[in-house]
Design a protein around this motif. Structure first.
Motif, PDB file in Angstrom:
ATOM      1  N   GLU A   1       0.811  -1.218   0.000  1.00 12.47           N
ATOM      2  CA  GLU A   1       0.000   0.000   0.000  1.00 12.47           C
ATOM      3  C   GLU A   1       0.846   1.270   0.000  1.00 12.47           C
ATOM      4  O   GLU A   1       0.363   2.327  -0.393  1.00 12.47           O
ATOM      5  CB  GLU A   1      -0.899   0.034   1.241  1.00 12.47           C
ATOM      6  CG  GLU A   1      -1.911  -1.077   1.324  1.00 12.47           C
ATOM      7  CD  GLU A   1      -2.810  -0.923   2.538  1.00 12.47           C
ATOM      8  OE1 GLU A   1      -3.971  -1.320   2.455  1.00 12.47           O
ATOM      9  OE2 GLU A   1      -2.348  -0.365   3.561  1.00 12.47           O
ATOM     10  N   ILE A   2       2.077   1.171   0.466  1.00 11.25           N
ATOM     11  CA  ILE A   2       2.939   2.337   0.611  1.00 11.25           C
ATOM     12  C   ILE A   2       4.281   2.079  -0.057  1.00 11.25           C
ATOM     13  O   ILE A   2       4.560   0.953  -0.474  1.00 11.25           O
ATOM     14  CB  ILE A   2       3.149   2.692   2.098  1.00 11.25           C
ATOM     15  CG1 ILE A   2       3.842   1.540   2.825  1.00 11.25           C
ATOM     16  CG2 ILE A   2       1.825   3.031   2.765  1.00 11.25           C
ATOM     17  CD1 ILE A   2       4.216   1.850   4.259  1.00 11.25           C
TER      18      ILE A   2
ATOM     19  N   THR B   1       7.617   0.870  -0.665  1.00 13.13           N
ATOM     20  CA  THR B   1       8.201  -0.317  -0.029  1.00 13.13           C
ATOM     21  C   THR B   1       9.583  -0.593  -0.608  1.00 13.13           C
ATOM     22  O   THR B   1       9.740  -0.636  -1.830  1.00 13.13           O
ATOM     23  CB  THR B   1       7.289  -1.546  -0.250  1.00 13.13           C
ATOM     24  OG1 THR B   1       5.997  -1.270   0.306  1.00 13.13           O
ATOM     25  CG2 THR B   1       7.872  -2.785   0.394  1.00 13.13           C
TER      26      THR B   1
ATOM     27  N   ASP C   1       6.978   1.771  -5.633  1.00 15.67           N
ATOM     28  CA  ASP C   1       6.039   2.851  -5.331  1.00 15.67           C
ATOM     29  C   ASP C   1       4.677   2.496  -5.908  1.00 15.67           C
ATOM     30  O   ASP C   1       4.517   2.392  -7.134  1.00 15.67           O
ATOM     31  CB  ASP C   1       6.536   4.162  -5.934  1.00 15.67           C
ATOM     32  CG  ASP C   1       5.743   5.365  -5.442  1.00 15.67           C
ATOM     33  OD1 ASP C   1       4.632   5.171  -4.915  1.00 15.67           O
ATOM     34  OD2 ASP C   1       6.227   6.499  -5.589  1.00 15.67           O
TER      35      ASP C   1
ATOM     36  N   LYS D   1      -3.198   1.982  -3.410  1.00 18.63           N
ATOM     37  CA  LYS D   1      -2.581   3.312  -3.341  1.00 18.63           C
ATOM     38  C   LYS D   1      -3.090   4.024  -2.088  1.00 18.63           C
ATOM     39  O   LYS D   1      -4.035   4.814  -2.132  1.00 18.63           O
ATOM     40  CB  LYS D   1      -2.925   4.125  -4.588  1.00 18.63           C
ATOM     41  CG  LYS D   1      -2.528   3.467  -5.910  1.00 18.63           C
ATOM     42  CD  LYS D   1      -3.032   4.291  -7.098  1.00 18.63           C
ATOM     43  CE  LYS D   1      -2.824   3.560  -8.411  1.00 18.63           C
ATOM     44  NZ  LYS D   1      -1.425   3.523  -8.824  1.00 18.63           N
ATOM     45  N   LEU D   2      -2.442   3.737  -0.943  1.00 14.80           N
ATOM     46  CA  LEU D   2      -2.867   4.355   0.305  1.00 14.80           C
ATOM     47  C   LEU D   2      -2.508   5.838   0.319  1.00 14.80           C
ATOM     48  O   LEU D   2      -1.363   6.213   0.071  1.00 14.80           O
ATOM     49  CB  LEU D   2      -2.208   3.657   1.496  1.00 14.80           C
ATOM     50  CG  LEU D   2      -2.586   4.211   2.870  1.00 14.80           C
ATOM     51  CD1 LEU D   2      -4.043   3.912   3.190  1.00 14.80           C
ATOM     52  CD2 LEU D   2      -1.673   3.643   3.963  1.00 14.80           C
TER      53      LEU D   2
ATOM     54  N   TYR E   1      -7.845   5.602   0.162  1.00 20.69           N
ATOM     55  CA  TYR E   1      -7.021   5.186  -0.969  1.00 20.69           C
ATOM     56  C   TYR E   1      -7.175   6.198  -2.102  1.00 20.69           C
ATOM     57  O   TYR E   1      -8.232   6.819  -2.268  1.00 20.69           O
ATOM     58  CB  TYR E   1      -7.407   3.788  -1.444  1.00 20.69           C
ATOM     59  CG  TYR E   1      -7.063   2.713  -0.437  1.00 20.69           C
ATOM     60  CD1 TYR E   1      -5.770   2.215  -0.350  1.00 20.69           C
ATOM     61  CD2 TYR E   1      -8.020   2.226   0.444  1.00 20.69           C
ATOM     62  CE1 TYR E   1      -5.445   1.244   0.579  1.00 20.69           C
ATOM     63  CE2 TYR E   1      -7.707   1.257   1.389  1.00 20.69           C
ATOM     64  CZ  TYR E   1      -6.413   0.777   1.447  1.00 20.69           C
ATOM     65  OH  TYR E   1      -6.086  -0.186   2.377  1.00 20.69           O
TER      66      TYR E   1
ATOM     67  N   ARG F   1       2.057  10.738  -7.428  1.00 21.82           N
ATOM     68  CA  ARG F   1       2.648  11.098  -6.134  1.00 21.82           C
ATOM     69  C   ARG F   1       2.944  12.598  -6.047  1.00 21.82           C
ATOM     70  O   ARG F   1       3.691  13.145  -6.842  1.00 21.82           O
ATOM     71  CB  ARG F   1       3.923  10.299  -5.892  1.00 21.82           C
ATOM     72  CG  ARG F   1       4.662  10.694  -4.606  1.00 21.82           C
ATOM     73  CD  ARG F   1       5.853   9.819  -4.353  1.00 21.82           C
ATOM     74  NE  ARG F   1       5.456   8.486  -3.917  1.00 21.82           N
ATOM     75  CZ  ARG F   1       5.134   8.164  -2.675  1.00 21.82           C
ATOM     76  NH1 ARG F   1       5.142   9.096  -1.728  1.00 21.82           N
ATOM     77  NH2 ARG F   1       4.797   6.932  -2.356  1.00 21.82           N
TER      78      ARG F   1
ATOM     79  N   GLU G   1       3.317  13.366   2.892  1.00 23.61           N
ATOM     80  CA  GLU G   1       3.561  12.455   1.782  1.00 23.61           C
ATOM     81  C   GLU G   1       2.415  11.454   1.695  1.00 23.61           C
ATOM     82  O   GLU G   1       1.949  10.953   2.724  1.00 23.61           O
ATOM     83  CB  GLU G   1       4.882  11.713   1.956  1.00 23.61           C
ATOM     84  CG  GLU G   1       6.110  12.604   1.897  1.00 23.61           C
ATOM     85  CD  GLU G   1       6.255  13.314   0.559  1.00 23.61           C
ATOM     86  OE1 GLU G   1       5.839  12.724  -0.471  1.00 23.61           O
ATOM     87  OE2 GLU G   1       6.771  14.445   0.534  1.00 23.61           O
TER      88      GLU G   1
ATOM     89  N   GLY H   1       0.413   8.110   1.579  1.00 18.04           N
ATOM     90  CA  GLY H   1       0.765   6.852   2.227  1.00 18.04           C
ATOM     91  C   GLY H   1       1.063   7.008   3.700  1.00 18.04           C
ATOM     92  O   GLY H   1       1.441   6.055   4.368  1.00 18.04           O
TER      93      GLY H   1
ATOM     94  N   GLU I   1       0.693   7.086   7.587  1.00 17.89           N
ATOM     95  CA  GLU I   1      -0.129   6.396   8.569  1.00 17.89           C
ATOM     96  C   GLU I   1       0.115   7.044   9.922  1.00 17.89           C
ATOM     97  O   GLU I   1       1.244   7.084  10.404  1.00 17.89           O
ATOM     98  CB  GLU I   1       0.215   4.907   8.625  1.00 17.89           C
ATOM     99  CG  GLU I   1      -0.072   4.179   7.310  1.00 17.89           C
ATOM    100  CD  GLU I   1       0.145   2.679   7.422  1.00 17.89           C
ATOM    101  OE1 GLU I   1      -0.656   2.007   8.084  1.00 17.89           O
ATOM    102  OE2 GLU I   1       1.138   2.198   6.851  1.00 17.89           O
TER     103      GLU I   1
END
Length: 532
Positions: A56-57, A59, A96, A129-130, A176, A183, A211, A213, A215
Motif C-alpha cells: 500500500e505504501i 516499499t 512505489d 494506493k494508500l 485510498y 505522487r 507524503e 501513504g 499512517e
C-alpha cells in the motif's frame, strides 16, 4: 669441389637455426589439451526480501543474486514491463504503488550470468494506493449525536479536493487514492461540525506537506516515540469539603489535572484521581480583584476524606516568598497562571497544582502591565508559569516556561506581500488561521465562526492557502444551513499566523494530529501575528 660442399653445409646450418628460433604462423591444435572443467549450466539463484502479500505504501525490496559468475545482468519487471536493471548482485529497489495500476500485480526478477544462464523469480501481490490512515486516534472517532466529523484530502500545490468522507466507523479513517493520482504532497483536514446545542462549533484543522501513504501513529506508538505522558482524565474519588469563617466576596479554588473543587466558597465536593493525586491544594483570594497577594491564603490537604476547615487555618505567603518579574514592554493586557509540582517527575507527567492566577492591563481593574508577582510555596520545588499576553502592535503571545524567571518574546517578525508571507527568525511550526463569520444567534452579541487552521512545518516563505483549499460540499451544505455565506474556495475571513517555538525539537511528521500538551516539549512559545 671441396669448397662447394662446405658452402652447402654452412647454408643448411644457417637456415636450420633460423627455423628453430621462430614460432610458426599457424600453430596446430594441441593433440592433448589440458582439462578446462565442465561448462557452466547453473542459473543464478534469486531471493526477494521485503515483499508482502499486500503493498500500500512505498516499499523497499532487497533482491539478492547468488551465482558463480563475477557479473550478472539483472532486470526487474512489474507486470512484464521492465522498470530497473543492474549488474549488482545485491539490489535495493523502491516499489512505489503510485507508479503502477491497482490490483493483482506480478513482480519478476530475471538474472543472466556470463554463460547466458537465465534465472527467474516471480511473486504476485495486491497493490493499493494508500493516501492516509489513522487507527485509534481519538480525533477520528465516529460522528455522534453532538458532532459530525469529516476527513478531507486535498492536493497541497493546487488545493484540489481528492476525496472526503463522514467518519461513521473507525475504518472510515483509511483513504485510498483514485487511479489517476500521481505522487505529490497532500493536505489532510479534519472538520468538526457541531449539532444541536453546540451548533456554533465549526472547525477545520489541516496538516499540510504530508507524503501520500502516511499512517498516523497509534496512541501507544505516539506515547513511546514522543515521550508523552497521557492518561485518561479520571476523577473517581470524592470527598466533601466545608470551610468556615469565609469573608464575603472571597473565592476558594482547587484546580489540577488530577483534582477539582466543585461548589461554593464555603462548601463543595473535591473530585480526584486516586492513582495520581498526592495532595490537594486549596487557595483563597478576594473576589473582584485582579491581584492581591496580601490576601492570598492556601491550605494543603493530604487525607482524602470529608474535611472541615476554617479559613483561619490557611497559611499566608510572606513578602520574602513572593517573586516579581517584568513583563514584555509592549504588553497591553496579560493573564497569568502558576502551577506547582512536588518534583521533576511530577512536572514531566504534568501532575500539577494550580497555585495562583492573575490578570492585568488596560482591560482590567489592575492596570499595571509592567510587571507581575506570584507566591512560592516550599512544598512545590518546580514551578511553571503560563502567560497569555496582548501586545500593543496587535500580536498575541503565549508562553509556558519552567522556573522563577520572566521571559522574553521570541525574536520573530513577518512581512506580507499579497498571499505570500516572509518569516524572519527561527521557529518550529506555523499555523495559519482563517475566521469566517456566520450569523449572530438570537440573544448573542457575537457571530458564530467557522475557524480554519492550516498547520505546516517551518519555512522562510509561507503562502496563504485558504482561497485554493477546496472545502467538501457536505461541509458547505452544513454551514449554509447554519446561515454562513460560504463557497468551496475563495472565502473572506479574518487571517492570522501563529509561529510556535519549542525547547525540545519534535519532528513535524511525528506530531500529525498529536498536539503536544503542557510540558511534553519543555518551554513553549507562540506568537500570533494579525494578517489583515
Amino acid at each position: 669441389m671441396k669448397y662447394k660442399s662446405l658452402l652447402v653445409i654452412f647454408l643448411m646450418l644457417v637456415f636450420s637455426c633460423s627455423s628453430d628460433s621462430e614460432e610458426p604462423n599457424n600453430p596446430q591444435p594441441n593433440p592433448d589439451p589440458p582439462t578446462q572443467g565442465d561448462p557452466d549450466t547453473t542459473a543464478p539463484t534469486i531471493t526477494i526480501g521485503g515483499l508482502e502479500s499486500e503493498v500500500e505504501i512505498l516499499t523497499t525490496l532487497t533482491v539478492t543474486i547468488a551465482d558463480a559468475s563475477n557479473t550478472v545482468n539483472t532486470v526487474i519487471l512489474v507486470n512484464d514491463t521492465e522498470v530497473f536493471s543492474t549488474t549488482d548482485k545485491t539490489i535495493s529497489y523502491e516499489l512505489d504503488p503510485f507508479d503502477f495500476p491497482s490490483g493483482a500485480t506480478t513482480l519478476t526478477i530475471q538474472s543472466t550470468d556470463d554463460s547466458d544462464n537465465l534465472g527467474t523469480e516471480s511473486e504476485t501481490f495486491e497493490l493499493k494506493k494508500l493516501l492516509f490512515r489513522s487507527t485509534d486516534l481519538a480525533g477520528f472517532d465516529p460522528s455522534n449525536e453532538t458532532v459530525d466529523i469529516y476527513v478531507a484530502i486535498n492536493l497541497k500545490e493546487s488545493g484540489e479536493l481528492i476525496t472526503s468522507r463522514l467518519m461513521q466507523t473507525y475504518d472510515d479513517a483509511t483513504f485510498y487514492a483514485p487511479e489517476e493520482f500521481k505522487r505529490e504532497q497532500i493536505v489532510v483536514t479534519r472538520y468538526v461540525l457541531g449539532k444541536g446545542a453546540i451548533f456554533n462549533l465549526n472547525v477545520g484543522e489541516s496538516f499540510a506537506s504530508l507524503e501520500p501513504g502516511i499512517e498516523i501513529m497509534t496512541v501507544e506508538e505516539a506515547v513511546a516515540k514522543l515521550n508523552l505522558n497521557r492518561g485518561p482524565l479520571t476523577r473517581e474519588g470524592k470527598f466533601n469539603l466545608t470551610i468556615s469563617d469565609v469573608p464575603v466576596n472571597t473565592d476558594v479554588n482547587a484546580n489540577s489535572s488530577d483534582y477539582v473543587l466543585n461548589g461554593s466558597a464555603s462548601s463543595g465536593e473535591v473530585f480526584y484521581n486516586p492513582q495520581n493525586t498526592e495532595s490537594v491544594l486549596i487557595y483563597s483570594v478576594p473576589s473582584f480583584t485582579d491581584v492581591d497577594l496580601d490576601s492570598y491564603k492556601y491550605f494543603i490537604i493530604n487525607q482524602f476524606e470529608d474535611t472541615s476547615l476554617s479559613l483561619n487555618d490557611f497559611e499566608t505567603v510572606s513578602v520574602e516568598n513572593r517573586i516579581t518579574n517584568n513583563l514584555p514592554p509592549e504588553t497591553l493586557n496579560y493573564s497569568f497562571q502558576l502551577h506547582g509540582y512536588t518534583n521533576m517527575e511530577r512536572y514531566t507527567k504534568d501532575n500539577n497544582h494550580e497555585l495562583y492566577n492573575a490578570v492585568g492591563g488596560e482591560n482590567y481593574l489592575n492596570k499595571n502591565a509592567n510587571d507581575y508577582s506570584f507566591p512560592t510555596i516550599s512544598d512545590f520545588s518546580v514551578l511553571r508559569q503560563r502567560f497569555y499576553i496582548d501586545l500593543d502592535d496587535g500580536r498575541k503571545v503565549f508562553a509556558s516556561v519552567r522556573g522563577l524567571s520572566g521571559f522574553e518574546v521570541p525574536d520573530l517578525s513577518i512581512d506580507r506581500a499579497g498571499d505570500l508571507i516572509t518569516i524572519n527568525g527561527t521557529y518550529d511550526t506555523h499555523t495559519l488561521i482563517q475566521d469566517i463569520e456566520g450569523p449572530i444567534p438570537d440573544g448573542n452579541s457575537d457571530s458564530i465562526l467557522f475557524r480554519r487552521f492550516y498547520i505546516d512545518d517551518n519555512s522562510n516563505t509561507v503562502p496563504i492557502p485558504f482561497d485554493a483549499l477546496e472545502i467538501p460540499k457536505e461541509i458547505i451544505l452544513d454551514l449554509t444551513e447554519k446561515g454562513f455565506l460560504i463557497n468551496s474556495t475563495n472565502n473572506t475571513g479574518k487571517l492570522s499566523i501563529d509561529l510556535i517555538k519549542r525547547e525540545q525539537e519534535v519532528q513535524y511528521q511525528d506530531r500529525i494530529f498529536y498536539f503536544l500538551q503542557r510540558n511534553e516539549a519543555g518551554d513553549t512559545y507562540s506568537v500570533t501575528f494579525p494578517l489583515d
